[in-house]
Design a protein around this motif. Structure first.
Motif, PDB file in Angstrom:
ATOM      1  N   ALA A 169     -15.669 -46.520  18.111  1.00 53.81           N
ATOM      2  CA  ALA A 169     -14.285 -46.558  18.595  1.00 53.81           C
ATOM      3  C   ALA A 169     -13.548 -45.314  18.144  1.00 53.81           C
ATOM      4  O   ALA A 169     -13.846 -44.743  17.091  1.00 53.81           O
ATOM      5  CB  ALA A 169     -13.579 -47.811  18.083  1.00 53.81           C
ATOM      6  N   GLY A 170     -12.586 -44.908  18.953  1.00 53.78           N
ATOM      7  CA  GLY A 170     -11.778 -43.754  18.605  1.00 53.78           C
ATOM      8  C   GLY A 170     -11.538 -42.874  19.806  1.00 53.78           C
ATOM      9  O   GLY A 170     -11.425 -43.346  20.938  1.00 53.78           O
ATOM     10  N   SER A 171     -11.509 -41.548  19.566  1.00 48.96           N
ATOM     11  CA  SER A 171     -11.204 -40.594  20.632  1.00 48.96           C
ATOM     12  C   SER A 171     -11.836 -39.251  20.302  1.00 48.96           C
ATOM     13  O   SER A 171     -11.846 -38.818  19.148  1.00 48.96           O
ATOM     14  CB  SER A 171      -9.688 -40.421  20.768  1.00 48.96           C
ATOM     15  N   GLY A 172     -12.374 -38.582  21.327  1.00 51.32           N
ATOM     16  CA  GLY A 172     -12.871 -37.222  21.165  1.00 51.32           C
ATOM     17  C   GLY A 172     -14.146 -37.107  20.363  1.00 51.32           C
ATOM     18  O   GLY A 172     -14.308 -36.158  19.584  1.00 51.32           O
ATOM     19  N   GLN A 188       2.926 -44.820  26.783  1.00 54.99           N
ATOM     20  CA  GLN A 188       1.671 -45.535  26.578  1.00 54.99           C
ATOM     21  C   GLN A 188       0.476 -44.590  26.526  1.00 54.99           C
ATOM     22  O   GLN A 188      -0.608 -44.991  26.114  1.00 54.99           O
ATOM     23  CB  GLN A 188       1.478 -46.577  27.680  1.00 54.99           C
ATOM     24  N   GLN A 189       0.655 -43.332  26.936  1.00 52.07           N
ATOM     25  CA  GLN A 189      -0.427 -42.348  26.869  1.00 52.07           C
ATOM     26  C   GLN A 189      -0.363 -41.492  25.600  1.00 52.07           C
ATOM     27  O   GLN A 189      -1.260 -40.690  25.365  1.00 52.07           O
ATOM     28  CB  GLN A 189      -0.367 -41.433  28.101  1.00 52.07           C
ATOM     29  N   ALA A 190       0.684 -41.650  24.798  1.00 52.30           N
ATOM     30  CA  ALA A 190       0.790 -40.878  23.562  1.00 52.30           C
ATOM     31  C   ALA A 190      -0.367 -41.233  22.630  1.00 52.30           C
ATOM     32  O   ALA A 190      -0.740 -42.411  22.519  1.00 52.30           O
ATOM     33  CB  ALA A 190       2.120 -41.155  22.879  1.00 52.30           C
ATOM     34  N   PRO A 191      -0.962 -40.260  21.949  1.00 52.93           N
ATOM     35  CA  PRO A 191      -2.136 -40.546  21.114  1.00 52.93           C
ATOM     36  C   PRO A 191      -1.911 -41.635  20.071  1.00 52.93           C
ATOM     37  O   PRO A 191      -2.768 -42.509  19.895  1.00 52.93           O
ATOM     38  CB  PRO A 191      -2.433 -39.195  20.451  1.00 52.93           C
ATOM     39  N   LEU A 192      -0.766 -41.609  19.375  1.00 52.49           N
ATOM     40  CA  LEU A 192      -0.556 -42.620  18.346  1.00 52.49           C
ATOM     41  C   LEU A 192      -0.366 -43.996  18.960  1.00 52.49           C
ATOM     42  O   LEU A 192      -0.833 -45.009  18.400  1.00 52.49           O
ATOM     43  CB  LEU A 192       0.663 -42.259  17.486  1.00 52.49           C
ATOM     44  N   VAL A 193       0.296 -44.076  20.091  1.00 48.50           N
ATOM     45  CA  VAL A 193       0.482 -45.361  20.768  1.00 48.50           C
ATOM     46  C   VAL A 193      -0.875 -45.931  21.185  1.00 48.50           C
ATOM     47  O   VAL A 193      -1.161 -47.115  20.978  1.00 48.50           O
ATOM     48  CB  VAL A 193       1.417 -45.203  21.977  1.00 48.50           C
ATOM     49  N   VAL A 242     -11.711 -36.618  24.698  1.00 53.21           N
ATOM     50  CA  VAL A 242     -10.456 -36.246  24.043  1.00 53.21           C
ATOM     51  C   VAL A 242      -9.291 -36.801  24.854  1.00 53.21           C
ATOM     52  O   VAL A 242      -9.249 -36.671  26.083  1.00 53.21           O
ATOM     53  CB  VAL A 242     -10.357 -34.709  23.934  1.00 53.21           C
ATOM     54  N   GLY A 243      -8.360 -37.442  24.189  1.00 50.92           N
ATOM     55  CA  GLY A 243      -7.186 -37.998  24.869  1.00 50.92           C
ATOM     56  C   GLY A 243      -7.330 -39.447  25.263  1.00 50.92           C
ATOM     57  O   GLY A 243      -6.339 -40.096  25.592  1.00 50.92           O
ATOM     58  N   ASP A 244      -8.560 -39.961  25.251  1.00 52.13           N
ATOM     59  CA  ASP A 244      -8.797 -41.381  25.531  1.00 52.13           C
ATOM     60  C   ASP A 244      -9.128 -42.104  24.235  1.00 52.13           C
ATOM     61  O   ASP A 244      -9.859 -41.571  23.395  1.00 52.13           O
ATOM     62  CB  ASP A 244      -9.969 -41.569  26.505  1.00 52.13           C
TER      63      ASP A 244
END
Length: 571
Positions: free
Chosen positions: A470-473, A384-389, A557-559
């Protein structure tokens, strides 16, 4: 009698239409995929080439794909296993894939591995391969036969289309009331290798013949809309209205490619018409890229490449999408080539990597993409922590919002790396400065020599003072244009908002002139979830340190997060 015939035709037409669960809806500037009448974004993954070759693998893999957050799986269908004996068909693998897709709440896009897969004819049945007199091969310029079936052979085309027809009939029979199968890819990375075109006797005869009237009429009718590279080739010859291929396009390797693309497109069109007549779902063809400075034949020549879009649209009008397979650098440049006024963006293959999570956000925000699909998806992590997931989970939440605003010009995609760190957007009188999260010095990975993972996301304007980020990093700052015009130097501040240690030797902030006008502030920044009806569900308020005391909006990054931003003005 006439009334009875008309009634039967109406019943048949109604049954066909009711069986069609997916379609493409085209507006002036964008296209949406509809599934069961609702807009749908493909959060997909393509199986590795041999990962659907036995029922046990399908049963093992599909539950994992559900855990990864996919809503669609791209599944190869192998001619050699479907028709191992000429005229005898086995649809076991197709049935198993459909069964497992339904059990795991997935849609399917089937990939017909027929006469060609990555140019080669490796998925043709053994009875086809060994009977090369009946099913001839393409020939290189120096006369070498290739493991590539000739597109100029009626026997090749008829055998391929016959198997494709039986397979499509079976899909229609088992899927017409369910709509699990939402698209079909015809062949796979079609194209010539070693030579830019086939030099068989039949091909040479066709090359010396006049360019077909259908293509010449298309070029003349669409001259103002032609791809620049195609127009340049034609104009270099004086835009002739007739002649053989060299007279119309010149004598070089790229003319060979245009010629070959026409015949590949015509071949594919026959299969596309078959599909339309049996089970009318959207159709596409995928392309291996003409990258790394290679010439036609060094890459698969004449495939559905962007610079050949006019040839493919004219030769295969039943194909809905030309789609890029992306394994090279320059992601943003490649996707821009395929998002055209006459071609929606769908990425059926991209190298499986952690950066895929933010890239998916980017293409939906920047290019109104139909879908995104990493290759060999079963090798990815279902953590559940994988970036694509994480990415697919948030994009699935956002689907009601994204599909509502597609094509309206209010969404932008962000994608940053270590070299491309910033993008400035202008909305009305707002200047929105977007950067990679590591442009902030607070994370040690920003400055310790680590390679920066890509950061990216979507900015959606809901109203003049309301945005979704929305997104990450990413880091986003909102300012009035009057603020930027005042010429203030940027402060160098720590996360607490105070000057960084060691900066007291000089002033890092100066007023260049008297400030005039209004300023923009963050009224509120809320982390939210998007409900199935498109409404917002509150998770938490972000303020203080999490907004740099009201200076910016950021996602680490990573969230992966969805933020609802409300702005206000003051003076």
């Amino acid at each position: 009698m006439k009334k009875t015939t008309l009634l039967l035709l109406f019943i048949l037409l109604s049954a066909t239409l009711s069986a069609q669960k997916s379609s493409l809806h085209r507006e002036d500037i964008f296209t949406q995929l509809l599934v069961e009448g609702k807009p749908f974004l493909i959060l997909g993954g393509e199986l590795g080439n041999s990962s659907a070759a036995c029922t046990q693998d399908i049963e093992r893999i599909f539950p994992k794909l559900q855990r990864m957050g996919l809503n669609t799986v791209l599944v190869p269908a192998y001619w050699d296993l479907i028709e191992p004996v000429e005229g005898q068909y086995d649809f076991t693998l197709t049935d198993k894939a459909i069964e497992q897709a339904r059990a795991n709440n997935l849609k399917i896009i089937f990939l017909w591995f027929g006469a060609w897969k990555n140019s080669m004819s490796c998925y043709t049945p053994l009875w086809f391969k060994t009977n090369y007199n009946k099913y001839p091969r393409a020939i290189t310029q120096n006369g070498k036969p290739l493991e590539i079936a000739s597109a100029f052979s009626d026997n090749v085309r008829q055998a391929d289309n016959r198997a494709f027809t039986e397979w499509m009939k079976h899909i229609a029979d088992v899927d017409k009331t369910h709509g699990t199968v939402i698209m079909i890819q015809i062949e796979n990375e079609i194209g010539m290798l070693e030579s830019a075109r086939d030099y068989s006797q039949a091909a040479n005869q066709a090359f010396q013949a006049p360019v077909p009237e259908k293509l010449m009429n298309y070029l003349q009718k669409n001259k103002k809309k032609l791809h620049p590279q195609m127009l340049k080739k034609w104009e270099a010859q004086g835009c002739p209205r007739q002649g053989n291929w060299q007279a119309v396009f010149g004598s070089d390797i790229y003319t060979d490619e245009i010629f070959m693309a026409w015949h590949y497109a015509n071949y594919v069109e026959e299969l596309a018409q078959t599909a339309r007549s049996i089970y009318n779902v959207p159709l596409y063809v995928n392309a291996a890229m003409n990258s790394r400075g290679r010439q036609p034949g060094e890459y698969p020549s004449a495939g559905p490449l962007a610079h050949l879009i006019d040839i493919w649209h004219c030769g295969a009008p039943s194909i809905d999408i030309l789609a890029p397979d992306l394994y090279d650098n320059g992601f943003k440049d490649w996707v821009a080539q395929y998002h055209l006024h006459n071609n929606p963006l769908f990425i059926p293959e991209i190298r499986l990597a952690d950066d895929d999570g933010v890239r998916a956000f980017y293409v939906f925000g920047e290019h109104d993409a139909i879908g995104f699909s990493p290759f060999s998806i079963e090798d990815g992590s279902d953590s559940q922590q994988a970036p694509l997931v994480q990415s697919y989970g948030k994009l699935k939440e956002m689907m009601p919002l994204l599909t509502q605003y597609q094509g309206k010009g209010v969404m932008k995609g962000l994608l940053f790396d270590q070299e491309n760190k910033e993008r400035i957007l202008h909305n009305d009188d707002l200047v929105i400065t977007c950067r990679h999260y590591f442009t902030l010095p607070w994370d040690p990975r920003a400055t310790d020599g680590s390679k920066w993972p890509e950061g990216g996301g979507i900015i959606l304007k809901i109203s003049s003072k309301e945005y979704i980020v929305a997104g990450s990093g990413i880091v986003v700052e909102f300012a009035k244009s009057t603020e930027k015009a005042s010429g203030n130097a940027k402060e160098l501040l720590g996360e607490d908002g105070f000057k960084l240690k060691g900066e007291n030797e000089q002033h890092s902030y100066t007023e260049s002139k008297k400030f005039q006008g209004k300023r923009c502030g963050l009224g509120s920044v809320d982390e939210i979830q998007i409900n199935p009806d498109g409404s917002f569900g509150y998770i938490r308020r972000l303020n203080g340190d999490q907004t740099h005391q009201g200076r910016h909006v950021r996602i680490s990054v990573g969230d992966f997060k969805i933020l609802h931003v409300k702005l206000y003005e003051y003076e």
